[in-house]
Structures are given as structure tokens and as C-alpha cells.
Design a protein around this motif. Structure first.
Motif, PDB file in Angstrom:
ATOM      1  N   LEU A  94       1.001  -1.136  -0.109  1.00  0.00           N
ATOM      2  CA  LEU A  94       0.190  -0.428   0.037  1.00  0.00           C
ATOM      3  C   LEU A  94       0.761   1.010  -0.323  1.00  0.00           C
ATOM      4  O   LEU A  94       1.875   1.489   0.252  1.00  0.00           O
ATOM      5  CB  LEU A  94      -0.924   0.314   1.003  1.00  0.00           C
ATOM      6  CG  LEU A  94      -1.778  -0.584   0.818  1.00  0.00           C
ATOM      7  CD1 LEU A  94      -2.749  -0.820   2.435  1.00  0.00           C
ATOM      8  CD2 LEU A  94      -2.763  -1.155   0.280  1.00  0.00           C
ATOM      9  N   LYS A  95       0.292   2.267  -0.404  1.00  0.00           N
ATOM     10  CA  LYS A  95       0.831   3.518  -0.638  1.00  0.00           C
ATOM     11  C   LYS A  95       0.548   4.337   0.702  1.00  0.00           C
ATOM     12  O   LYS A  95      -0.795   3.911   1.071  1.00  0.00           O
ATOM     13  CB  LYS A  95       0.437   4.396  -1.741  1.00  0.00           C
ATOM     14  CG  LYS A  95       0.940   4.219  -3.113  1.00  0.00           C
ATOM     15  CD  LYS A  95       0.821   4.586  -4.139  1.00  0.00           C
ATOM     16  CE  LYS A  95       0.868   3.997  -5.647  1.00  0.00           C
ATOM     17  NZ  LYS A  95       1.407   5.402  -7.105  1.00  0.00           N
ATOM     18  N   PRO A  96       0.702   5.405   1.104  1.00  0.00           N
ATOM     19  CA  PRO A  96       1.994   5.532   0.998  1.00  0.00           C
ATOM     20  C   PRO A  96       3.141   4.904   1.021  1.00  0.00           C
ATOM     21  O   PRO A  96       2.593   3.954   2.820  1.00  0.00           O
ATOM     22  CB  PRO A  96       2.481   7.050   2.134  1.00  0.00           C
ATOM     23  CG  PRO A  96       1.740   7.071   2.487  1.00  0.00           C
ATOM     24  CD  PRO A  96       0.285   6.312   2.462  1.00  0.00           C
ATOM     25  N   LEU A  97       3.922   4.402   0.544  1.00  0.00           N
ATOM     26  CA  LEU A  97       5.652   3.672   1.075  1.00  0.00           C
ATOM     27  C   LEU A  97       6.190   3.477   2.170  1.00  0.00           C
ATOM     28  O   LEU A  97       6.439   4.124   2.275  1.00  0.00           O
ATOM     29  CB  LEU A  97       5.977   3.242  -0.314  1.00  0.00           C
ATOM     30  CG  LEU A  97       7.019   1.602  -0.604  1.00  0.00           C
ATOM     31  CD1 LEU A  97       5.782   0.302  -0.998  1.00  0.00           C
ATOM     32  CD2 LEU A  97       7.593   2.198  -1.833  1.00  0.00           C
ATOM     33  N   ASP A  98       6.199   1.674   2.566  1.00  0.00           N
ATOM     34  CA  ASP A  98       7.230   1.541   3.916  1.00  0.00           C
ATOM     35  C   ASP A  98       7.936   1.008   3.205  1.00  0.00           C
ATOM     36  O   ASP A  98       7.502   0.412   2.899  1.00  0.00           O
ATOM     37  CB  ASP A  98       5.641   1.088   4.835  1.00  0.00           C
ATOM     38  CG  ASP A  98       6.774   0.829   5.826  1.00  0.00           C
ATOM     39  OD1 ASP A  98       7.995   0.330   6.470  1.00  0.00           O
ATOM     40  OD2 ASP A  98       6.702   0.417   7.625  1.00  0.00           O
ATOM     41  N   MET A  99       8.907   1.805   3.245  1.00  0.00           N
ATOM     42  CA  MET A  99      10.407   1.043   2.771  1.00  0.00           C
ATOM     43  C   MET A  99      10.822  -0.338   3.425  1.00  0.00           C
ATOM     44  O   MET A  99      11.168  -1.523   2.256  1.00  0.00           O
ATOM     45  CB  MET A  99      11.435   2.249   2.576  1.00  0.00           C
ATOM     46  CG  MET A  99      12.081   3.113   1.767  1.00  0.00           C
ATOM     47  SD  MET A  99      10.798   3.009   0.146  1.00  0.00           S
ATOM     48  CE  MET A  99      12.223   1.768  -0.167  1.00  0.00           C
ATOM     49  N   ASP A 100       9.987  -0.167   4.522  1.00  0.00           N
ATOM     50  CA  ASP A 100      10.687  -1.741   5.304  1.00  0.00           C
ATOM     51  C   ASP A 100       9.613  -3.191   5.119  1.00  0.00           C
ATOM     52  O   ASP A 100       9.868  -4.114   4.675  1.00  0.00           O
ATOM     53  CB  ASP A 100      10.702  -2.119   6.662  1.00  0.00           C
ATOM     54  CG  ASP A 100      11.732  -1.104   7.580  1.00  0.00           C
ATOM     55  OD1 ASP A 100      12.813  -0.692   6.869  1.00  0.00           O
ATOM     56  OD2 ASP A 100      11.392  -0.797   8.408  1.00  0.00           O
ATOM     57  N   GLU A 101       8.037  -2.220   4.459  1.00  0.00           N
ATOM     58  CA  GLU A 101       7.160  -3.493   3.685  1.00  0.00           C
ATOM     59  C   GLU A 101       7.808  -3.678   2.469  1.00  0.00           C
ATOM     60  O   GLU A 101       7.235  -5.006   1.632  1.00  0.00           O
ATOM     61  CB  GLU A 101       6.058  -2.517   4.125  1.00  0.00           C
ATOM     62  CG  GLU A 101       4.908  -3.248   3.329  1.00  0.00           C
ATOM     63  CD  GLU A 101       3.479  -2.744   3.650  1.00  0.00           C
ATOM     64  OE1 GLU A 101       2.600  -3.216   3.055  1.00  0.00           O
ATOM     65  OE2 GLU A 101       3.384  -2.146   4.326  1.00  0.00           O
ATOM     66  N   MET A 102       8.107  -2.790   2.044  1.00  0.00           N
ATOM     67  CA  MET A 102       9.211  -2.568  -0.359  1.00  0.00           C
ATOM     68  C   MET A 102      10.357  -3.783   0.286  1.00  0.00           C
ATOM     69  O   MET A 102      10.400  -4.493  -0.577  1.00  0.00           O
ATOM     70  CB  MET A 102       9.801  -1.702  -0.843  1.00  0.00           C
ATOM     71  CG  MET A 102       9.453  -1.527  -1.602  1.00  0.00           C
ATOM     72  SD  MET A 102       8.645  -2.943  -2.913  1.00  0.00           S
ATOM     73  CE  MET A 102       7.675  -1.286  -3.191  1.00  0.00           C
ATOM     74  N   GLY A 103      10.840  -3.768   1.494  1.00  0.00           N
ATOM     75  CA  GLY A 103      12.229  -3.993   1.523  1.00  0.00           C
ATOM     76  C   GLY A 103      11.517  -6.054   1.538  1.00  0.00           C
ATOM     77  O   GLY A 103      12.356  -6.802   0.694  1.00  0.00           O
ATOM     78  N   ALA A 104      11.200  -6.321   2.742  1.00  0.00           N
ATOM     79  CA  ALA A 104      10.161  -7.750   2.863  1.00  0.00           C
ATOM     80  C   ALA A 104       9.487  -8.328   1.530  1.00  0.00           C
ATOM     81  O   ALA A 104       9.639  -9.677   1.381  1.00  0.00           O
ATOM     82  CB  ALA A 104       9.155  -7.330   3.517  1.00  0.00           C
ATOM     83  N   ALA A 105       8.651  -6.948   0.546  1.00  0.00           N
ATOM     84  CA  ALA A 105       7.442  -8.081  -0.374  1.00  0.00           C
ATOM     85  C   ALA A 105       8.838  -8.351  -1.114  1.00  0.00           C
ATOM     86  O   ALA A 105       9.069  -8.978  -2.179  1.00  0.00           O
ATOM     87  CB  ALA A 105       7.268  -6.476  -0.535  1.00  0.00           C
ATOM     88  N   LEU A 106       9.871  -7.293  -1.485  1.00  0.00           N
ATOM     89  CA  LEU A 106      11.856  -7.822  -2.746  1.00  0.00           C
ATOM     90  C   LEU A 106      12.330  -8.442  -2.205  1.00  0.00           C
ATOM     91  O   LEU A 106      12.939  -9.690  -2.801  1.00  0.00           O
ATOM     92  CB  LEU A 106      12.781  -6.011  -2.604  1.00  0.00           C
ATOM     93  CG  LEU A 106      11.596  -5.115  -3.513  1.00  0.00           C
ATOM     94  CD1 LEU A 106      12.484  -4.000  -3.523  1.00  0.00           C
ATOM     95  CD2 LEU A 106      11.276  -6.380  -4.920  1.00  0.00           C
ATOM     96  N   GLU A 107      11.787  -8.781  -1.344  1.00  0.00           N
ATOM     97  CA  GLU A 107      12.850 -10.563  -0.338  1.00  0.00           C
ATOM     98  C   GLU A 107      12.467 -11.224  -1.094  1.00  0.00           C
ATOM     99  O   GLU A 107      13.152 -12.216  -1.935  1.00  0.00           O
ATOM    100  CB  GLU A 107      13.540  -9.734   1.490  1.00  0.00           C
ATOM    101  CG  GLU A 107      13.993 -10.763   1.916  1.00  0.00           C
ATOM    102  CD  GLU A 107      14.441 -10.666   3.456  1.00  0.00           C
ATOM    103  OE1 GLU A 107      14.519 -11.683   3.680  1.00  0.00           O
ATOM    104  OE2 GLU A 107      14.771  -9.357   3.509  1.00  0.00           O
ATOM    105  N   LYS A 108      10.868 -11.793  -0.525  1.00  0.00           N
ATOM    106  CA  LYS A 108      10.241 -12.368  -0.817  1.00  0.00           C
ATOM    107  C   LYS A 108       9.845 -12.537  -2.341  1.00  0.00           C
ATOM    108  O   LYS A 108      10.317 -13.652  -3.228  1.00  0.00           O
ATOM    109  CB  LYS A 108       8.875 -12.565  -0.648  1.00  0.00           C
ATOM    110  CG  LYS A 108       7.750 -13.487  -0.433  1.00  0.00           C
ATOM    111  CD  LYS A 108       6.620 -12.717  -0.491  1.00  0.00           C
ATOM    112  CE  LYS A 108       5.776 -14.212  -0.667  1.00  0.00           C
ATOM    113  NZ  LYS A 108       3.918 -13.458  -0.576  1.00  0.00           N
TER     114      LYS A 108
END
Length: 181
Positions: free
Chosen positions: A117-131
Motif C-alpha cells: 500500500l501507498k504511501p510506501l513503507d520501505m521496510d514493507e517494500m524491502g520485505a516484499a522484494l526479499e520474498k
């Protein structure tokens, strides 16, 4: 080596073997910020502001992960994924300001790996990218997600019933009755 946003976990060992991300968002300022952050995190990033340009890029380039906004003029990110993911075999992450269930359902039907979801939380994006990075390296996962998405699209996960495989006498009588009706 490339390391994930907010993480010490490195995703590739070779300097020349970066994970290639394709970012698609019609909000140019948002796209620029995300492109900068992910490039600094060590990813090879291509940032485009519309799905048509992204489609042309996919035809010419190999991409590991596509991160796209849902709502864009002309074609949504979900439509673009539905039209291209099967052919180009990438992992998809959806970005959106909407948390409605219908969007999540459609994303799942199209085999999306994550929904951020936006506004983007970079920790959440990092977890999504890691997966997504783990999944991009797992070809069995890609086939499994494709099979699951196809089962959902066709609204059935069961194969057609074959009378030759049925041995239960009650089931055989029911089938015979239904055929006679």
C-alpha cells in the motif's frame, strides 16, 4: 553485491548479476523516488510511467520483478500483469493507495506475489522484494503460481470427473441417473 532495502541480506553475489526490477507508475515524482531508493539498494532498475511502454520494454528485455501501480490511465497495472506475466515469467508486486478487497482478489487471480500500500513503507517494500527475489529464483514456484492462477481463473481446481475412475456404486448410480434426466 546487491542488498535489500533495510536489510543486510545480500541477494546476489556477483557485481554484474543484479536483480532487474521494472517499476511502472504514472506518478512521476513517486517513480523517481522509488527508482533512486531501489538503485541505491543495489538493484538494476528501469522506471517507466505507463503500461504500454512497459510492454514494449518487456518484449525487448529480461526482467526478474515487476513493481506496478494499479490505477493508471489507459491500462491498469493489474491488466498489464494479466496480459504479460504468463509470457514473460516475472514476479509481480502491486503498489496502490487502495486497500479494497476486490483489488487484492484480482491481484491473486493474476499471480501477484505481494500487495504493497501507498504511501510506501520501505521496510514493507524491502520485505516484499526479499520474498520476490527468493521466488524469482524458484522456477517451481512460478509454475505453481501459474497453475493456481489458472485454477482461480477457470473457477475450478478439480479435474473433470471420469466415470472410469469412479468405483463407488452409489456415485455410479447418481451419475447414471443424472445422465438419464
Amino acid at each position: 553485491s546487491a542488498c535489500l532495502v533495510g536489510s543486510e541480506m545480500c541477494i546476489r553475489d556477483s557485481m554484474n548479476d543484479k536483480v532487474h526490477l521494472l517499476l511502472i507508475d504514472d506518478e512521476k515524482n513517486y517513480l523517481l523516488v522509488l527508482e533512486t531508493l531501489l538503485t541505491e539498494a543495489g538493484y538494476a532498475v528501469t522506471a517507466l510511467n505507463d503500461p504500454e511502454t512497459a510492454l514494449a520494454f518487456l518484449e525487448e528485455s529480461e526482467v526478474d520483478i515487476v513493481i506496478t501501480d494499479i490505477t493508471m490511465p489507459v491500462k491498469s497495472g493489474l491488466e498489464m500483469i494479466a496480459d504479460t506475466r504468463e509470457e514473460y515469467k516475472y514476479i509481480a508486486i502491486i503498489l496502490t493507495g487502495y486497500s479494497e478487497f476486490e483489488y487484492a482478489q484480482q491481484a491473486i487471480r493474476n499471480g501477484v506475489s505481494d500487495y504493497v500500500l501507498k504511501p510506501l513503507d520501505m521496510d514493507e517494500m524491502g520485505a516484499a522484494l526479499e520474498k520476490a527475489v527468493r521466488l524469482a529464483g524458484d522456477s517451481q514456484y512460478l509454475q505453481k503460481r501459474e497453475d493456481e492462477a489458472e485454477a482461480v481463473r477457470s473457477r475450478t481446481a478439480l479435474p473433470p470427473l471420469s466415470e472410469e475412475k469412479v468405483t463407488d456404486p452409489l456415485v455410479l448410480r447418481i451419475v447414471a441417473y443424472l445422465k438419464a434426466v
